[in-house]
Design a protein around this motif. Structure first.
Motif, PDB file in Angstrom:
ATOM      1  N   CYS A  50       0.770  -1.393  -0.091  1.00  0.00           N
ATOM      2  CA  CYS A  50      -0.072  -0.046   0.045  1.00  0.00           C
ATOM      3  C   CYS A  50       0.753   1.182   0.027  1.00  0.00           C
ATOM      4  O   CYS A  50       1.856   1.140   0.692  1.00  0.00           O
ATOM      5  N   CYS A  55       0.356   2.582   3.603  1.00  0.00           N
ATOM      6  CA  CYS A  55       0.770   1.913   5.058  1.00  0.00           C
ATOM      7  C   CYS A  55       1.635   0.780   4.911  1.00  0.00           C
ATOM      8  O   CYS A  55       1.994   0.032   5.896  1.00  0.00           O
ATOM      9  N   HIS A  72      -4.794  -3.707   5.106  1.00  0.00           N
ATOM     10  CA  HIS A  72      -4.440  -2.427   5.411  1.00  0.00           C
ATOM     11  C   HIS A  72      -4.173  -2.183   7.086  1.00  0.00           C
ATOM     12  O   HIS A  72      -4.827  -2.977   7.705  1.00  0.00           O
ATOM     13  N   CYS A  96      -5.068   3.167   8.598  1.00  0.00           N
ATOM     14  CA  CYS A  96      -4.344   3.407   7.122  1.00  0.00           C
ATOM     15  C   CYS A  96      -5.468   4.119   6.468  1.00  0.00           C
ATOM     16  O   CYS A  96      -6.683   3.574   6.417  1.00  0.00           O
ATOM     17  N   ALA A 108      -6.054   4.775   3.306  1.00  0.00           N
ATOM     18  CA  ALA A 108      -6.479   4.346   2.006  1.00  0.00           C
ATOM     19  C   ALA A 108      -7.379   3.289   1.936  1.00  0.00           C
ATOM     20  O   ALA A 108      -8.219   2.896   0.943  1.00  0.00           O
TER      21      ALA A 108
HETATM   22 ZN   LIG Z   1      -3.024   0.925   3.686  1.00  0.00          ZN
END
Ligand SMILES: [Zn+2]
Length: 168
Positions: A118, A121, A159, A163, A165
């Motif tokens: 990612c 993260c 994740h 995180c 995202a």
């Molecule tokens: Zn992430």
């Protein structure tokens, strides 16, 4: 930039890049035909491995390509599922692995995501749908501007908890 860009391409990656360039030049992907059928005597893991081999046209490379297949402890096999794990498939090379996650998309089609760290993260998450050798080549060439990543990138439980995202 993925770590794969810092190294020479391995044979699978080199074939993928070549296929992607040819698709870009001709506008046509190579025809690979329908997925292998799941026979009742096959295990689902074996079948998914066979489908990945087929979609990536690994038989055409003229060399044996190992794939390690196991249940994935982190992701569900279907969106919002709980009971069945997704399947992790790794193609090992001397300099690392190509890691895929097999799940069923929201139309219940078997689909493969490439796992990559990612951006935020660093955990390995489903990053891009890779369902052909050309797709893999585009990913390696970073030519997938319009695609915006796998639909499972944002929902992945892999994740880190903090995180940004990830969204539910
Ligand atoms: Zn992430």
């Amino acid at each position: 930039m993925p770590s794969t860009m810092r190294k020479p391409f391995n044979p699978v990656e080199a074939a993928a890049v070549q296929a992607a360039v040819e698709r870009a030049q001709t506008g046509q992907a190579s025809k690979i035909g329908p997925d292998p059928t799941l026979h009742s005597q096959d295990s689902e893991l074996r079948w998914m491995e066979a489908v990945l081999r087929h979609r990536l046209s690994l038989h055409s490379l003229g060399r044996p390509v190992a794939i390690h297949t196991r249940d994935d402890d982190t992701h569900p096999l279907v969106a919002d599922g709980a009971h069945f794990p997704a399947v992790a498939l790794s193609i090992p090379f001397t300099d690392g692995t190509l890691d895929f996650l097999a799940t069923y998309d929201d139309r219940r089609r078997l689909t493969f995501d490439l796992l990559a760290p990612c951006d935020r993260c660093g955990k390995p998450v489903p990053t891009e749908e890779i369902n052909s050798l050309e797709d893999l080549g585009d990913y390696l060439l970073q030519a997938r501007d319009g695609l915006g990543g796998s639909p499972r990138l944002r929902t992945s439980p892999a994740h880190a908890a903090y995180c940004l995202a990830r969204s539910d």
